[in-house]
Design a protein around this motif. Structure first.
Motif, PDB file in Angstrom:
ATOM      1  N   HIS A 145       0.839  -1.206   0.000  1.00  0.00           N
ATOM      2  CA  HIS A 145       0.000   0.000   0.000  1.00  0.00           C
ATOM      3  C   HIS A 145       0.871   1.251   0.000  1.00  0.00           C
ATOM      4  CE1 HIS A 145      -4.169   1.541   0.926  1.00  0.00           C
ATOM      5  NE2 HIS A 145      -4.417   0.458   0.215  1.00  0.00           N
ATOM      6  N   GLN A 146       1.931   1.221   0.771  1.00  0.00           N
ATOM      7  CA  GLN A 146       2.857   2.348   0.828  1.00  0.00           C
ATOM      8  C   GLN A 146       3.465   2.607  -0.557  1.00  0.00           C
ATOM      9  OE1 GLN A 146       6.665   1.616   2.781  1.00  0.00           O
ATOM     10  NE2 GLN A 146       6.458   3.542   3.908  1.00  0.00           N
ATOM     11  N   ALA A 147       3.919   1.544  -1.201  1.00  0.00           N
ATOM     12  CA  ALA A 147       4.520   1.685  -2.538  1.00  0.00           C
ATOM     13  C   ALA A 147       3.496   2.153  -3.556  1.00  0.00           C
ATOM     14  CB  ALA A 147       5.125   0.347  -2.974  1.00  0.00           C
ATOM     15  N   LEU A 208       0.015 -19.755   1.125  1.00  0.00           N
ATOM     16  CA  LEU A 208      -0.738 -18.524   0.923  1.00  0.00           C
ATOM     17  C   LEU A 208      -0.131 -17.671  -0.186  1.00  0.00           C
ATOM     18  CD1 LEU A 208      -1.449 -17.301   4.564  1.00  0.00           C
ATOM     19  CD2 LEU A 208      -3.043 -18.346   2.981  1.00  0.00           C
ATOM     20  N   SER A 209      -0.996 -17.174  -1.053  1.00  0.00           N
ATOM     21  CA  SER A 209      -0.573 -16.185  -2.035  1.00  0.00           C
ATOM     22  C   SER A 209      -0.728 -14.822  -1.397  1.00  0.00           C
ATOM     23  CB  SER A 209      -1.436 -16.277  -3.297  1.00  0.00           C
ATOM     24  OG  SER A 209      -1.077 -15.278  -4.216  1.00  0.00           O
ATOM     25  N   VAL A 210       0.371 -14.120  -1.220  1.00  0.00           N
ATOM     26  CA  VAL A 210       0.353 -12.849  -0.514  1.00  0.00           C
ATOM     27  C   VAL A 210       0.866 -11.748  -1.430  1.00  0.00           C
ATOM     28  CG1 VAL A 210       0.658 -13.985   1.700  1.00  0.00           C
ATOM     29  CG2 VAL A 210       2.656 -13.204   0.456  1.00  0.00           C
ATOM     30  N   VAL A 211       0.734 -10.517  -0.963  1.00  0.00           N
ATOM     31  CA  VAL A 211       1.117  -9.367  -1.769  1.00  0.00           C
ATOM     32  C   VAL A 211       2.065  -8.492  -0.963  1.00  0.00           C
ATOM     33  CG1 VAL A 211      -0.816  -7.927  -1.010  1.00  0.00           C
ATOM     34  CG2 VAL A 211       0.185  -7.535  -3.262  1.00  0.00           C
ATOM     35  N   GLY A 212       2.962  -7.834  -1.665  1.00  0.00           N
ATOM     36  CA  GLY A 212       3.900  -6.922  -1.016  1.00  0.00           C
ATOM     37  C   GLY A 212       4.408  -5.922  -2.028  1.00  0.00           C
ATOM     38  N   ALA A 213       5.274  -5.039  -1.588  1.00  0.00           N
ATOM     39  CA  ALA A 213       5.898  -4.104  -2.514  1.00  0.00           C
ATOM     40  C   ALA A 213       6.814  -4.888  -3.446  1.00  0.00           C
ATOM     41  CB  ALA A 213       6.692  -3.047  -1.746  1.00  0.00           C
ATOM     42  N   ALA A 214       6.775  -4.568  -4.722  1.00  0.00           N
ATOM     43  CA  ALA A 214       7.577  -5.304  -5.691  1.00  0.00           C
ATOM     44  C   ALA A 214       9.055  -5.263  -5.337  1.00  0.00           C
ATOM     45  CB  ALA A 214       7.345  -4.745  -7.093  1.00  0.00           C
TER      46      ALA A 214
END
Length: 305
Positions: A145-147, A208-214
């Motif tokens: 979210h920050q990115a 788990l499929s998770v999300v983060g900053a690339a």
């Protein structure tokens, strides 16, 4: 870039559009009702205003740092790195004391003693590891979210500058000017978080499929048609502003897409918490439900030699 001056850029664009329209004696149907000044007063600044209010990416950092500190507290050594960004975490020596708890309780007998070992001591490494992973997932989502907001600020600022450049005849080709969106490329998805099942039944670990900053996960999302903004351009003030508006509208869709990706991955983790809370929280001791008059004895707290 100059995001902090975004609304000043909007005012400048409004001035340049009005000046171009008046200097060129443009007679567009859109001007008929409110005049040139009134039309651009109503159109330009409202396009930029919502973007001027987006969160400051720096505001996420204290919470991210707090989650990282919690991961240090939860690191038991059997997981020595963040499962998302692979940064190392040293083992917390305090957690190691759980391994010797059984030795201290050898003289404790009864059902409570047996269940304390089975339901709390034995699953503790798995539960603490899952809490570590869960915290890493939450931290990664905040970093995504920050990115996303950082790149949104960059992209809307680029649109403003590109528009001003067209009006000032600084663009290499005023009929084909365009910007490149970077919002979607700022977040990435990964399936690297594996939760350990700490229940009585035999079951496969959960992936788990998770999300983060690339920048952290090292894998951007697949290409998306929304990432290709419309080419801007035009000769008249109205054509230039309409091109700018189309680009901003496309950027809005890109941001909504990025938010949807983050929400989808985070919601999956939320559902997991609801369906498998035992993976993260130790079972409530059965002895807590025993009436006060029956708390002693083999069916309660048991005996100590």
């Amino acid at each position: 870039m100059s995001f902090e001056e975004l609304m000043a850029h909007a005012s400048e664009i409004k001035f340049l559009a009005i000046k171009r329209a008046l200097d060129e004696h443009e007679t567009e149907p859109e001007y008929a009702r409110q005049g040139v000044d009134g039309y651009y007063q109503q159109v330009i600044e409202p396009l930029f205003k919502p973007f001027s209010r987006i969160p400051d990416p720096a505001g996420y950092q204290p919470t991210i740092d707090g989650l990282s500190a919690a991961m240090h507290d939860l690191s038991g050594g059997h997981i020595d790195q963040d499962p998302i960004d692979k940064n190392p975490y040293l083992a917390n020596p305090t957690l190691e004391k759980m391994h010797t708890a059984s030795d201290y309780l050898q003289d404790w007998s009864g059902q409570a003693a047996m269940l304390f070992k089975q339901k709390f001591l034995d699953p503790f490494p798995a539960i603490s590891a899952n809490q570590f992973i869960l915290t890493a997932i939450l931290k990664a989502a905040l970093e995504a979210h920050q990115a996303m907001w950082a790149k949104t600020r960059d992209d809307i600022d680029k649109i403003a500058h590109a528009t001003m450049d067209v009006f000032d005849n600084k663009c290499c080709d005023k009929n084909t000017w365009n910007v490149t969106f970077t919002v979607l490329s700022s977040i990435g998805a990964t399936a690297a978080a594996v939760l350990t099942v700490a229940t009585d039944g035999a079951a496969a670990p959960l992936l788990l499929s998770v999300v983060g900053a690339a920048a952290q996960v090292g894998a951007t999302l697949p290409p998306d048609s929304l990432s290709d903004p419309p080419k801007g351009g035009g000769e008249t003030a109205l054509q230039i502003i309409n091109s700018m508006k189309a680009t901003i509208d496309q950027l809005t869709l890109v941001v909504q897409k990025a938010e949807a990706v983050i929400a989808e991955k985070t919601s999956a983790v939320t559902r997991l918490l609801g369906e498998h809370s035992s993976y993260f929280v130790s079972a409530r001791p059965a002895v807590a439900s025993i009436p006060d008059g029956e708390i002693t004895g083999s069916a309660g707290l048991g005996d100590s030699n």
